[in-house]
Design an enzyme around this catalytic site. Structure first.
Site, PDB file in Angstrom:
ATOM      1  N   CYS A  97      61.424  50.643  26.996  1.00 21.67           N
ATOM      2  CA  CYS A  97      61.592  51.470  28.204  1.00 21.67           C
ATOM      3  C   CYS A  97      63.037  51.530  28.672  1.00 21.67           C
ATOM      4  O   CYS A  97      63.376  52.339  29.536  1.00 21.67           O
ATOM      5  CB  CYS A  97      60.693  50.943  29.318  1.00 21.67           C
ATOM      6  SG  CYS A  97      58.957  50.987  28.868  1.00 21.67           S
ATOM      7  N   HIS A 106      63.347  53.728  35.913  1.00 18.36           N
ATOM      8  CA  HIS A 106      62.265  53.814  34.938  1.00 18.36           C
ATOM      9  C   HIS A 106      60.944  53.842  35.715  1.00 18.36           C
ATOM     10  O   HIS A 106      60.723  53.026  36.611  1.00 18.36           O
ATOM     11  CB  HIS A 106      62.325  52.602  34.013  1.00 18.36           C
ATOM     12  CG  HIS A 106      61.100  52.424  33.187  1.00 18.36           C
ATOM     13  ND1 HIS A 106      60.575  53.438  32.411  1.00 18.36           N
ATOM     14  CD2 HIS A 106      60.272  51.354  33.029  1.00 18.36           C
ATOM     15  CE1 HIS A 106      59.482  53.001  31.808  1.00 18.36           C
ATOM     16  NE2 HIS A 106      59.279  51.738  32.157  1.00 18.36           N
ATOM     17  N   ASN A 138      53.686  56.028  32.946  1.00 16.43           N
ATOM     18  CA  ASN A 138      54.859  55.427  32.307  1.00 16.43           C
ATOM     19  C   ASN A 138      55.009  56.006  30.898  1.00 16.43           C
ATOM     20  O   ASN A 138      54.214  55.697  30.014  1.00 16.43           O
ATOM     21  CB  ASN A 138      54.649  53.907  32.270  1.00 16.43           C
ATOM     22  CG  ASN A 138      55.784  53.166  31.600  1.00 16.43           C
ATOM     23  OD1 ASN A 138      56.622  53.757  30.933  1.00 16.43           O
ATOM     24  ND2 ASN A 138      55.804  51.860  31.763  1.00 16.43           N
TER      25      ASN A 138
HETATM   26  O1  UT7 Z   1      57.440  49.902  31.142  1.00 16.54           O
HETATM   27  C1  UT7 Z   1      57.410  48.540  30.906  1.00 16.54           C
HETATM   28  C2  UT7 Z   1      57.480  47.816  32.148  1.00 16.54           C
HETATM   29  N1  UT7 Z   1      56.124  47.504  32.602  1.00 16.54           N
HETATM   30  C3  UT7 Z   1      55.932  47.256  33.875  1.00 16.54           C
HETATM   31  O2  UT7 Z   1      56.827  47.358  34.659  1.00 16.54           O
HETATM   32  C4  UT7 Z   1      54.578  46.777  34.321  1.00 16.54           C
HETATM   33  C5  UT7 Z   1      54.743  45.777  35.439  1.00 16.54           C
HETATM   34  N2  UT7 Z   1      53.473  45.288  35.947  1.00 16.54           N
HETATM   35  C6  UT7 Z   1      52.681  46.025  36.743  1.00 16.54           C
HETATM   36  O3  UT7 Z   1      52.997  47.157  37.048  1.00 16.54           O
HETATM   37  C7  UT7 Z   1      51.437  45.388  37.320  1.00 16.54           C
HETATM   38  O4  UT7 Z   1      51.461  44.010  37.042  1.00 16.54           O
HETATM   39  C8  UT7 Z   1      50.131  46.008  36.749  1.00 16.54           C
HETATM   40  C9  UT7 Z   1      49.946  47.406  37.306  1.00 16.54           C
HETATM   41  C10 UT7 Z   1      50.161  46.046  35.242  1.00 16.54           C
HETATM   42  C11 UT7 Z   1      48.915  45.167  37.188  1.00 16.54           C
HETATM   43  O5  UT7 Z   1      48.868  45.079  38.605  1.00 16.54           O
HETATM   44  P1  UT7 Z   1      48.634  43.683  39.314  1.00 16.54           P
HETATM   45  O6  UT7 Z   1      48.606  43.943  40.761  1.00 16.54           O
HETATM   46  O7  UT7 Z   1      49.688  42.733  38.795  1.00 16.54           O
HETATM   47  O8  UT7 Z   1      47.204  43.302  38.831  1.00 16.54           O
HETATM   48  P2  UT7 Z   1      46.735  41.974  38.047  1.00 16.54           P
HETATM   49  O9  UT7 Z   1      47.180  42.010  36.635  1.00 16.54           O
HETATM   50  O10 UT7 Z   1      47.072  40.784  38.883  1.00 16.54           O
HETATM   51  O11 UT7 Z   1      45.159  42.164  38.069  1.00 16.54           O
HETATM   52  C12 UT7 Z   1      44.399  42.049  39.289  1.00 16.54           C
HETATM   53  C13 UT7 Z   1      42.941  42.288  38.977  1.00 16.54           C
HETATM   54  C14 UT7 Z   1      42.412  41.442  37.828  1.00 16.54           C
HETATM   55  O12 UT7 Z   1      41.088  41.084  38.121  1.00 16.54           O
HETATM   56  P3  UT7 Z   1      40.744  39.582  38.632  1.00 16.54           P
HETATM   57  O13 UT7 Z   1      41.211  38.688  37.519  1.00 16.54           O
HETATM   58  O14 UT7 Z   1      41.545  39.396  39.884  1.00 16.54           O
HETATM   59  O15 UT7 Z   1      39.270  39.646  38.811  1.00 16.54           O
HETATM   60  C15 UT7 Z   1      42.396  42.412  36.671  1.00 16.54           C
HETATM   61  O16 UT7 Z   1      41.422  42.087  35.686  1.00 16.54           O
HETATM   62  O17 UT7 Z   1      42.740  43.643  38.603  1.00 16.54           O
HETATM   63  C16 UT7 Z   1      42.029  43.698  37.358  1.00 16.54           C
HETATM   64  N3  UT7 Z   1      42.473  44.887  36.626  1.00 16.54           N
HETATM   65  C17 UT7 Z   1      41.905  46.096  36.778  1.00 16.54           C
HETATM   66  N4  UT7 Z   1      40.887  46.524  37.521  1.00 16.54           N
HETATM   67  C18 UT7 Z   1      40.545  47.814  37.455  1.00 16.54           C
HETATM   68  C19 UT7 Z   1      43.509  44.994  35.747  1.00 16.54           C
HETATM   69  N5  UT7 Z   1      43.603  46.260  35.313  1.00 16.54           N
HETATM   70  C20 UT7 Z   1      42.630  46.957  35.933  1.00 16.54           C
HETATM   71  C21 UT7 Z   1      42.234  48.305  35.893  1.00 16.54           C
HETATM   72  N6  UT7 Z   1      41.200  48.681  36.674  1.00 16.54           N
HETATM   73  N7  UT7 Z   1      42.860  49.234  35.122  1.00 16.54           N
END
Ligand code: UT7
Length: 334
Positions: free
Chosen positions: A115, A258, A288
């Site tokens: 990215c 980005h 993205n």
């Molecule tokens: O381009 C490369 C650079 N990449 C990035 O910059 C990505 C950076 N990271 C992020 O943007 C965020 O970390 C994400 C959007 C990927 C995830 O958001 P988050 O607020 O960090 O969520 P999390 O990973 O802490 O997940 C929270 C909950 C989990 O459930 P439990 O364990 O709390 O029950 C996940 O399993 O949300 C769940 N979850 C989802 N639920 C519904 C994860 N993905 C999804 C989904 N739909 N698509």
């Protein structure tokens, strides 16, 4: 010794597949929801390449538009840099772009930095202009990560979309400077946070020769780690380039990051004291698009008249590597 040559940013272009996939459509097969995706990322839809689309044709379309906007003929292009992590040929997709444009006098090659790729390619291309090696450079960022996500992994597949963007960059008229400051960084110790790795399986050729074969798997990401890294490092690298150029955040017209997550855009802007009205975002429509996010957003804002010649833009890319970087740009020539 003569002074280094200045840079002018004189054209932009973009191309995306026509197929839009909404968050609701994803929930037809994934345990996810429009509410979750919008509130955690700001994404409402993304473009997904179907079997008729190709990375090389999207990249060529974007590059042609940038070239036309700059007013160049194909034979005037001297260098084509294609930033991509999803080439259609591992030996490089840039030569296909060169051929499609008919840029017979150019040299074309790929550059891979995930990215951060577009920003790294822009900075690389600028070095050739500064050194006097080339005068007209097309920098293209294109990715089709839809081919590389696991469509059953809701933690990653909802984030990415496909697209291409391009910028025309040339030796500037005397006294003009379109690239005021820049920085690039990588930290390979944290490469495991975001990978698309080759899986090697043994192939026994004869008793004493075992070679490897195999293919690439799908994207794996530790989202929280990448998130923390981005909100920590991006403000620091942007502050560094602003200081290099002696520019304050108040003097900026636009912040062009980005496009990974709306919450990252907001956190970085807040850290730098930049108002939300100056933060460019198209995440809602495209998600993205990896190496394409910055030029796709740039072209959108140039086309709608948001970005005007002379505007000052702070840009930062970040992602796998881990890699990150920033550039302070002045658009067009006035
Ligand atoms: O381009 C490369 C650079 N990449 C990035 O910059 C990505 C950076 N990271 C992020 O943007 C965020 O970390 C994400 C959007 C990927 C995830 O958001 P988050 O607020 O960090 O969520 P999390 O990973 O802490 O997940 C929270 C909950 C989990 O459930 P439990 O364990 O709390 O029950 C996940 O399993 O949300 C769940 N979850 C989802 N639920 C519904 C994860 N993905 C999804 C989904 N739909 N698509």
């Amino acid at each position: 010794m003569s002074a280094a040559v200045g840079i002018a940013l004189t054209g932009s272009g973009s191309a995306t597949p026509s197929r839009t996939v909404s968050n609701d459509e994803l929930s037809l097969w994934l345990d996810t929801s429009d509410g979750w995706i919008r509130s955690r990322t700001g994404i409402a839809a993304r473009r997904v390449a179907t079997l008729e689309d190709s990375l090389e044709s999207l990249a060529s379309q974007a590059a042609r538009e940038a070239m036309d906007q700059a007013g160049w003929t194909p034979d005037q292009v001297e260098l084509i840099l294609l930033a991509t992590s999803s080439p259609e040929d591992l030996f490089g997709s840039a030569p296909a772009v060169q051929a499609a444009l008919g840029a017979t006098n150019a040299v074309a090659f790929d550059l891979t930095a995930a990215c951060s790729g577009f920003l790294f390619a822009l900075i690389t291309g600028a070095q050739y202009i500064r050194a006097g090696t080339y005068r007209r450079v097309l920098v293209v960022g294109a990715d089709m990560l839809s081919r590389w996500v696991d469509w059953q992994d809701r933690r990653t597949c909802v984030l990415f979309g496909d697209g291409a963007g391009a910028m025309a960059m040339e030796a500037a008229p005397h006294g003009w400077e379109g690239l005021l400051a820049m920085a690039m960084e990588t930290d390979g110790r944290r490469r495991h946070c975001l990978t698309l790795s080759h899986h090697t399986t043994p192939q026994n050729l004869h008793e004493q020769l075992q070679a490897g074969s195999g293919g690439f798997g799908s994207i794996t990401m530790d989202g929280q780690e990448v998130y923390k890294f981005a909100v920590q490092q991006v403000p620091l690298v942007l502050t560094r380039v602003l200081q290099q150029a002696g520019i304050t955040p108040e003097q900026l017209d636009w912040l062009l990051l980005h496009q990974a997550n709306e919450r990252i855009l907001a956190a970085v802007a807040q850290r730098l004291g930049i108002p939300a009205s100056k933060v460019l975002s198209n995440l809602q429509h495209y998600g993205n698009t990896s190496a394409a996010t910055i030029p796709l957003m740039l072209h959108g804002a140039v086309s709608t008249g948001g970005i005007q010649p002379g505007h000052l833009i702070a840009s930062s890319g970040f992602g796998a590597g881990l890699s990150w970087g920033a550039a302070l740009l002045r658009w067009g020539v006035t």
